[in-house]
Design a protein around this motif. Sequence first.
Motif, short mmCIF file in Angstrom:
data_model
loop_
_atom_site.label_atom_id
_atom_site.label_comp_id
_atom_site.label_asym_id
_atom_site.label_seq_id
_atom_site.Cartn_x
_atom_site.Cartn_y
_atom_site.Cartn_z
N GLU A 8 2.19 6.97 -6.74
CA GLU A 8 1.20 7.96 -7.20
C GLU A 8 1.71 9.38 -6.96
O GLU A 8 1.55 10.26 -7.80
CB GLU A 8 -0.13 7.74 -6.48
N GLN A 58 2.40 1.84 -3.45
CA GLN A 58 1.46 2.39 -4.43
C GLN A 58 1.20 3.87 -4.17
O GLN A 58 1.14 4.68 -5.10
CB GLN A 58 0.15 1.61 -4.39
N ARG A 59 1.11 4.25 -2.91
CA ARG A 59 0.89 5.66 -2.58
C ARG A 59 2.09 6.52 -3.00
O ARG A 59 1.93 7.59 -3.59
CB ARG A 59 0.65 5.82 -1.08
N LYS A 98 0.83 -1.21 0.00
CA LYS A 98 0.00 0.00 0.00
C LYS A 98 0.86 1.26 0.00
O LYS A 98 0.59 2.21 -0.76
CB LYS A 98 -0.93 0.00 1.22
N VAL A 118 1.99 11.24 1.21
CA VAL A 118 1.69 9.82 1.40
C VAL A 118 0.79 9.63 2.61
O VAL A 118 -0.21 8.91 2.56
CB VAL A 118 2.99 9.02 1.55
N LYS A 133 -2.93 10.45 2.39
CA LYS A 133 -3.80 9.50 1.69
C LYS A 133 -4.43 8.48 2.64
O LYS A 133 -5.24 7.66 2.22
CB LYS A 133 -3.02 8.78 0.59
#
Length: 484
Positions: free
Chosen positions: A179, A175-176, A172, A196, A199
């Motif tokens: 992005e 992926q953050r 997780k 980060v 999110k």
Amino acid sequence: MKDYSLFKINLIGGIVSPGTLQNILEAAKLAGVREVSFGARQQLLMYVKAETVRGSGILEFKKKLYESNILFEVDSDKKPNIISSYCAEEVFPTGQWISEGIYKDIFDGFDYEPQLKINISDSQQSFTPFFTGNLNFIASSIQNFWYLYVRFKQSNKIFRFPILIYTLEIPKVCQRIEEVMLSSGEMDEHEVYEKVIAKGEVISQVIQEDLLLPKFSLPYYEGFNRYGEKTWLGIYRRNETFSIEFLLEICRVCLETKIGQICTTPWKSLIVKGIENKHRLIWDKLLGKYGINVRHAANELNWQVEDFSQEGLSLKKSIIREFDDEDVRTFGLCFAVQTRSKSEVFGSVVIKKRKVFAGLFHVFDIYHTVDFNPNTRELVLFEQSVHKAHVPEMLQRLSKRYYAQGNVNKEAIKKEENPKSETNSTELFQCKTCFTIYDSRFGDSVNGIVAGIRFADLPASYCCPMCESEKSTFVAVKADSLLV
């Protein structure tokens, strides 16, 4: 249309099941592929011809990979493989709490294909690199929590994330960060962290102590090696290519002997763990059938060349020949050859090709990392504009400087060093009847001998666990003269 296309198949964490690899290889064979390679990021690489006379060609190969749910890229590297130190687990010294299950929990959590390079590393090993990724997770002393070191793309600037990340949060968090980093312009480390965390909550802990990494010392990763009651086998190929037929045989033997996985390494080699002693002869015959040598000198194994770089391989081979002629000592060092300007290689000594006179000629610049630790990634220029013919001489001088400065791992040097294997530092005795090895590091569980008992201290009644020959049948041996 190009005659050949480069297929890259990511083997997450450097792990592949024999069944999956067998499916890939059989499809590749039908497409006319005869040899494959393993990349520096533990991925599977191969060139596939557009059309073959009898084979299925690229389109049919793609179809078979899709049908098997195998992810791949063609002539592209936009989705780099996740690499890990799992290949070192059990067979080389590692930390206390990271197990096979923990590695696999992390890999299973990735439900997307990363575009950033991700490294998952045990902090106690020195077999796989720590900081060659963009997101580098390194195990802390707290169980199930990891340091995270972030490196921006095409940069050597690294910053430490201010918290420890929980194991199951790693996918997780990756992926953050991806992005954030791929959708924004230049940012400093505080901005990355804040975006980060914004999110959503992350299971974490406060960092209470700095990360301490081991002194670099590349373990000898080839040949048959005992660990506990089993054996692991490391296979290196001088040209960095493996024949399809040979690998299919490896898969077949693994499936028949119930070995569930094959590991690839950043040194473009294979490691097969968990070989039962009763199956050792099967593996011996397999290597013999294909003429596979598993006793290369250590000064040939401590090199990293870019993937599919014949120029780099040629330079490596010529340097090694001169090292052999001059009996050059390279223990504690690892070398890298960079022939492409934007490629990334791992080494304590880096040889970089540089074009001059508008690209008509080229020379080599030689660097070493700070303290000769390849994980620092901070390069110091040693010599520039060196002609190819003089590179070996410069490397010999640099090796002498390394030893003169006392950078060599003092713990490793206490052991009796042999250029072919770390195993030579340990007391080894071999049965003359069946060639079984007694290694004092592991003892002999069959006979109830615990680890650490020297052969001389074994009782007179001791006998070989395999053929039951008497103790007097064993002879002292060096690792490079073992009968295998």
